[in-house]
Scaffold this motif. Structure first.
Motif, PDB file in Angstrom:
ATOM      1  N   LYS A 127      -4.485  -7.034 -38.287  1.00  0.00           N
ATOM      2  CA  LYS A 127      -4.359  -7.522 -37.491  1.00  0.00           C
ATOM      3  C   LYS A 127      -4.133  -6.236 -36.512  1.00  0.00           C
ATOM      4  O   LYS A 127      -5.012  -6.981 -35.149  1.00  0.00           O
ATOM      5  N   ALA A 129      -2.069 -15.598 -38.774  1.00  0.00           N
ATOM      6  CA  ALA A 129      -1.669 -14.230 -37.895  1.00  0.00           C
ATOM      7  C   ALA A 129      -2.933 -13.626 -37.611  1.00  0.00           C
ATOM      8  O   ALA A 129      -2.848 -13.289 -36.018  1.00  0.00           O
ATOM      9  N   VAL A 130      -3.531 -13.409 -38.072  1.00  0.00           N
ATOM     10  CA  VAL A 130      -5.304 -12.494 -38.106  1.00  0.00           C
ATOM     11  C   VAL A 130      -5.989 -13.667 -37.006  1.00  0.00           C
ATOM     12  O   VAL A 130      -6.509 -13.665 -36.014  1.00  0.00           O
ATOM     13  N   GLN A 141      -5.846  -6.336 -32.720  1.00  0.00           N
ATOM     14  CA  GLN A 141      -6.024  -5.645 -31.465  1.00  0.00           C
ATOM     15  C   GLN A 141      -6.299  -4.732 -30.285  1.00  0.00           C
ATOM     16  O   GLN A 141      -6.146  -4.591 -29.435  1.00  0.00           O
ATOM     17  N   GLU A 174      -4.691 -16.271 -35.833  1.00  0.00           N
ATOM     18  CA  GLU A 174      -4.515 -15.675 -33.914  1.00  0.00           C
ATOM     19  C   GLU A 174      -4.619 -15.349 -32.862  1.00  0.00           C
ATOM     20  O   GLU A 174      -5.118 -15.100 -31.930  1.00  0.00           O
ATOM     21  N   VAL A 175      -4.770 -13.986 -33.475  1.00  0.00           N
ATOM     22  CA  VAL A 175      -4.709 -12.384 -32.855  1.00  0.00           C
ATOM     23  C   VAL A 175      -6.397 -12.230 -32.065  1.00  0.00           C
ATOM     24  O   VAL A 175      -6.554 -12.375 -30.860  1.00  0.00           O
ATOM     25  N   ASN A 233      -1.902  -7.388 -42.063  1.00  0.00           N
ATOM     26  CA  ASN A 233      -0.653  -6.026 -41.080  1.00  0.00           C
ATOM     27  C   ASN A 233      -1.954  -5.016 -40.656  1.00  0.00           C
ATOM     28  O   ASN A 233      -2.532  -4.656 -39.431  1.00  0.00           O
ATOM     29  N   THR A 272     -11.093  -3.767 -39.743  1.00  0.00           N
ATOM     30  CA  THR A 272     -10.909  -5.650 -39.803  1.00  0.00           C
ATOM     31  C   THR A 272     -10.934  -6.230 -41.279  1.00  0.00           C
ATOM     32  O   THR A 272     -11.173  -7.271 -41.064  1.00  0.00           O
ATOM     33  N   SER A 284      -6.090 -14.945 -29.314  1.00  0.00           N
ATOM     34  CA  SER A 284      -4.793 -14.831 -28.284  1.00  0.00           C
ATOM     35  C   SER A 284      -5.823 -13.755 -27.620  1.00  0.00           C
ATOM     36  O   SER A 284      -4.762 -13.110 -26.595  1.00  0.00           O
ATOM     37  N   ARG A 285      -6.102 -12.192 -28.018  1.00  0.00           N
ATOM     38  CA  ARG A 285      -5.988 -11.533 -27.863  1.00  0.00           C
ATOM     39  C   ARG A 285      -7.854 -11.028 -27.712  1.00  0.00           C
ATOM     40  O   ARG A 285      -8.017 -10.490 -26.484  1.00  0.00           O
TER      41      ARG A 285
END
Length: 1012
Positions: free
Chosen positions: A235, A269-270, A239, A272-273, A232, A226, A276-277
């Motif tokens: 991210k 993007a990270v 996940q 957001e993950v 990527n 992390t 949202s996840r």
């Protein structure tokens, strides 16, 4: 085998290349043909023959991918379908017999395992890909022979160390089903752990992350990803944690660390993950209970992280769901005191702040979860007064101490809620102010709340003069409280006074009786005497009664006693520091602040208590920002404190010194104000004044030099916090232009690379950001970096073996300095290509250094660096460099250096011709039939990076060692090795379609050619 059968296999491979064909039908048809054959060996050989055509293609062509998918389906179609559990219990010896009934699958595996050591990287890639697809296509309860398992395992363990990243990716994916997480010595898990930590290719690390099984030994490896350098990878790591790891499997520290890193990640993007996840996955496992999630985070020690987490959760909720909270409000919209916990009150605060941030849209919702200001101020006052004060003996009891700390945390959150109240009305605002002033004046208010209470108090007052007056009154009440004069009543004296009053009363009664008798007997002279004596007796009685009244009644007189204990001084200094922070920086120092300075701040600097001295230094430094004269007066004192006191106080003094230098510059170090510019025409009579002015300037420069020497010495301090503070301060002075010192910049670069500071995350992060911003700001900054180039390199080359700098990779340092000085990295690059740039001067410096000693070992480093410079198009500069290079070619004997110098020479001579060729080829359409990879990947990567020189390597930004360029070129995976295309005219749609058709690979011509 007949020709028809041969055509069947060939036709199957030809049809399998087309994506629209039904592969299930192809598999069924070919399997039917295979089952009818008695001799399978010829079929095996023919099948492998056609398979080899696909295996020699490295590029991910659609037709090849379709063939590989078809082969995997066909090979695994011979496995029996999974059976129910009842039937599996009855299977014993039948399984062994069935395993022997799949000669084709065994043959394919044997062929692949024999081919995995092929010289061609394409074959190795396809072997690993096929094994991955074969194992992945098998049923969940499928079994293979132990010997075959071991052979596959050994082969893939070799291939995960392959030179080509795509081969390593497929090998890692192929071992997914070979893991044994419960085995602490599982070779696959060990290989995964090694790869995920050390592989230089991000896609390989992502592949391992996607397939690694979770266990106590692998969880720390995933957590470490992390913080990976690639977006990527980070991210995917979040996940994986969201999908595979239960929140209970993580410690509190790990949960907090994940949220801190994820919610503050530089990549959108990270973040957001995480929102949202990860957070929904944790809430799902806790039945959607947000309060329970806060229990899992230990909010007392990570309140800010918990607030940001709640904000992220609220952002994903519908407005109507925000009010469906589990907080137990009473009829006044206040939390019941019995239900006040750290988690509940923090949730309440976060909810109110989130709704408040919506502006006018959230006003109606806010009224449903927060009362009016008057009600809340009364509620807050009651709770703060109930916080107990522990004695020294009670503090030794951990349970009581923990209870008080919890109440103080709840109090802090309740005070923060003041910012959400509607204080626009004068009455409400006055009531809140009265409560805050009362809490600050009470001696029993916990010290941890003083700063926050002062901040909220000053927020409600907009005028600086009113702020100063209000805080000064509170400080006066706290330090000099009003004391009533105490009187000790003497009981003997009181008794004597009562007896005297009684005696006087008796004498008065007797005198009155005698007076009446005299009047009756008409003895008027005697009566007059008695009347005078009665008057005296009454006066005496009144005097005694007055004395009794004064001794029995408390005195109305009040006195003020000054308190100088450390607790009181610390409270007063904290309020003063908060006031100075909230004041407008342009506000002048008035008489009230001056009085506080002379009576409170300056005497406290000599206090024996370290905390009092530290806060006094903070107040002095903050106050000096408002007055240049005050800063001049006390600058020497701050410099002495920065060198002599305790570490914490030295750091505070150092921060104050840096702030003052940033605000006023180094003219503070002179005894007089800054010199005024003299007019151009001067009379001879003023020459003596000019001489004295020059002396003052020299004295000022000496003072500045001594201050810089002191700051430089702090960089060598063994105290990490002091070293970090000094480095950050010097970086600020450099960036703002207060100093322009190549020596200081060199010191910062060496400090960044020094292995001693490897664990100092704050220092590494601060300097990493500073280098980028400083270099991009202006050309003057790049000139400073260019001037520091040779001193930095010399320091590293001459570092003794015992020095930590001997471990630093000089190539990495040189690459960083070259990247920072590229003209194209400037925020406002010059449009004049003929202008002499910083790299021109750097090239001349390196050539001169090489000419000093052509046999020195660093000559090879300089020669290699010359080829990476971004030179201007100025003809004079080119001629000068050509002259220097010609001299070098005559004296340098090392072959590697000669090749690099010759390459540089050719580049200078042919640069104009190359520019003309580039402009000519820019008008030609792009050749879509060019080979996939250039002849020399290392050169292509260099050209690609020269095309975008402003893009600095991520490894340098993190302070780690960079891999060589050759290693970069060989370690790139799909799509990462493509050089930047030459700018070209946009082709038409028809040209695009034609080019795309040409790039499609078809295996049929190769197959037909072999048959013919």
């Amino acid at each position: 085998m007949t020709a028809d059968n041969e055509m069947d296999i060939k036709e199957a491979f030809q049809r399998a290349q087309k994506g629209h064909n039904n592969k299930a039908k192809l598999v069924a048809s070919l399997k039917s043909r295979y089952n009818k054959l008695e001799d399978k060996s010829l079929f095996h050989e023919e099948f492998v023959h056609y398979l080899k055509y696909a295996m020699i293609v490295y590029k991910r062509e659609p037709c090849v991918e379709n063939v590989i998918e078809f082969v995997a389906r066909f090979a695994t179609s011979f496995q029996s379908a999974p059976k129910p559990e009842e039937e599996q219990e009855e299977e014993t010896e039948e399984e062994e017999e069935e395993d022997e009934d799949h000669p084709f699958l065994s043959f394919i595996f044997n062929f692949l395992l024999e081919s995995h050591k092929a010289n061609s990287h394409a074959v190795r890639f396809r072997v690993c890909q096929l094994i991955n697809k074969l194992l992945g296509s098998m049923a969940e309860n499928a079994q293979i022979d132990d010997d075959l398992f071991d052979r596959i395992h050994q082969a893939m363990l070799i291939r995960v160390t392959d030179k080509f990243p795509n081969v390593r990716i497929q090998a890692a994916l192929a071992m997914t089903r070979l893991q044994q997480p419960r085995d602490p010595d599982c070779p696959t898990i060990n290989a995964y752990s090694l790869i995920i930590d050390n592989d230089s290719n991000a896609e390989v690390r992502r592949a391992v992350l996607s397939c690694i099984a979770m266990s106590p030994s692998t969880l720390p490896k995933v957590l470490k990803r992390t913080r990976d350098i690639k977006e990527n990878v980070r991210k995917l790591a979040f996940q994986v944690l969201a999908d595979k790891v239960h929140i209970k499997a993580l410690t509190i520290a790990q949960r907090v660390s994940l949220l801190q890193q994820g919610l503050h990640d530089t990549s959108e993007a990270v973040r957001e993950v995480v929102c949202s996840r990860l957070l929904p996955a944790w809430l799902l496992r806790l039945d959607g209970d947000v309060i329970e999630l806060l229990h899992r985070l230990d909010v007392e020690n990570c309140a800010q992280t918990a607030l940001e987490t709640l904000k992220a959760i609220f952002s994903s909720m519908a407005p109507e769901d925000l009010l469906k909270n589990k907080l137990s409000f009473n009829d006044r919209k206040l939390l019941v005191e019995d239900s006040l916990s750290c988690e509940n009150v923090l949730y309440w605060r976060a909810l109110c702040e989130f709704i408040k941030s919506k502006g006018d849209e959230g006003e109606e919702m806010l009224e449903q979860v927060l009362p009016d200001a008057a009600t809340y101020s009364h509620y807050l006052s009651g709770y703060l007064k109930a916080v107990p004060v522990l004695s020294e003996e009670q503090r030794a009891d951990f349970n009581q101490l923990e209870l008080v700390m919890t109440k103080e945390f709840i109090s802090q959150q309740l005070i923060h809620l003041i910012g959400c109240l509607d204080t626009n009305e004068e009455g409400s605002r006055k009531q809140v102010l009265a409560v805050l002033q009362e809490m600050l004046s009470l001696p029993h208010t916990p010290f941890s709340l003083v700063s926050l209470l002062t901040e909220k108090l000053l927020t409600l007052i907009s005028d600086d003069q009113r702020r100063i007056q209000c805080v000064a009154e509170i400080i006066s009440d706290v330090r000099e409280p009003i004391m009533e004069a105490s009187h000790v009543v003497d009981e003997n004296l009181s008794r004597r006074q009562q007896v005297q009053v009684a005696e006087v009363k008796v004498h008065i009664m007797e005198a009155k009786q005698a007076l009446e008798d005299c009047i009756s007997a008409q003895e008027f002279n005697r009566a007059a005497e008695l009347k005078d004596s009665i008057t005296e007796l009454e006066n005496r009685r009144n005097q005694i009664l007055q004395e009794i009244a004064e001794s029995s009644q408390p005195a109305d007189k009040e006195t003020r006693a000054e308190k100088n204990d450390p607790e009181t001084l610390l409270r007063c200094l904290t309020m003063c520091a908060e006031l100075l922070k909230q004041m407008n920086i342009k506000s002048r120092i008035g008489p009230t602040i001056s009085a506080l300075m002379s009576s409170l701040v300056l005497p406290s600097i000599a206090n024996a208590h370290p905390a009092v001295r530290n806060m006094a230094v903070v107040c002095l430094g903050t106050c000096a920002l408002h007055s240049m004269e005050l800063a001049k007066t006390h600058m020497v004192l701050l410099l002495q404190i920065a060198q002599l006191d305790e570490v914490r106080i030295r750091i505070s003094a150092l921060r104050a010194i840096i702030d003052l230098l940033l605000m006023f510059g180094f003219q503070l170090l002179s005894d007089t104000a800054a010199l005024q510019p003299t007019p151009a025409s001067q009379s001879p009579d003023r020459q003596e004044d000019d001489a004295s002015s020059d002396d003052k300037v020299e004295a000022q420069e000496d003072s500045a030099q001594s201050t810089l020497v002191m700051l430089s010495e702090f960089l060598d301090s063994e105290i990490a916090d002091l070293r970090t503070e000094a480095a950050e301060g010097i970086a600020k002075l450099l960036y703002t232009g207060r100093i322009a010192s190549a020596k200081m910049f060199s010191r910062l670069v060496l400090l960044w690379y020094n292995p001693v500071t490897e664990d100092d995350t704050r220092l590494r992060h601060c300097l990493g950001v500073f280098f980028q911003l400083y270099a991009r700001e202006s050309r003057a900054h790049q000139e400073v970096i260019e001037e520091s180039f040779l001193p930095t390199v010399r320091t590293l080359l001459n570092a003794p073996v015992t020095s930590p700098l001997a471990e630093v990779d000089i190539n990495n340092v040189v690459e960083l300095l070259v990247e920072l000085t590229r003209p194209s990295t400037l925020m406002k690059p010059s449009t004049n290509t003929e202008e002499v740039c910083v790299h021109d001067y750097l090239a001349a410096r390196m050539c001169g250094e090489m000419l000093k000693d052509p046999t020195a070992p660093e000559v090879r480093l300089y020669a290699k660096t010359l080829c990476n410079l971004e030179l201007s198009q100025d003809e004079t500069v080119k001629k000068d460099l050509q002259t220097l290079l010609q001299e070098l070619l005559q004296v340098v004997k090392d072959r590697v250096c000669l090749r690099a110098l010759e390459k540089m020479m050719v580049h200078l001579v042919d640069s104009r011709e190359q520019a003309e060729m580039l402009s000519a080829t820019a008008l030609q359409p792009l050749d879509v039939n060019a080979d996939e990879a250039p002849e020399n990947p290392a050169k292509s990567v260099k050209r690609g990076k020269r095309g975008n020189p402003g893009q600095k390597k991520a490894a340098a930004a993190k302070g780690g060692r960079k891999p060589s360029r050759r290693a970069d070129s060989s370690e790139e995976s799909d799509g990462e090795n493509v050089p930047e295309p030459v700018p070209s005219v946009r082709p038409s749609r028809r040209a695009k379609a034609a080019a795309l058709e040409k790039t499609k690979l078809d295996l049929n011509p190769l197959i037909n050619q072999e048959v013919s």
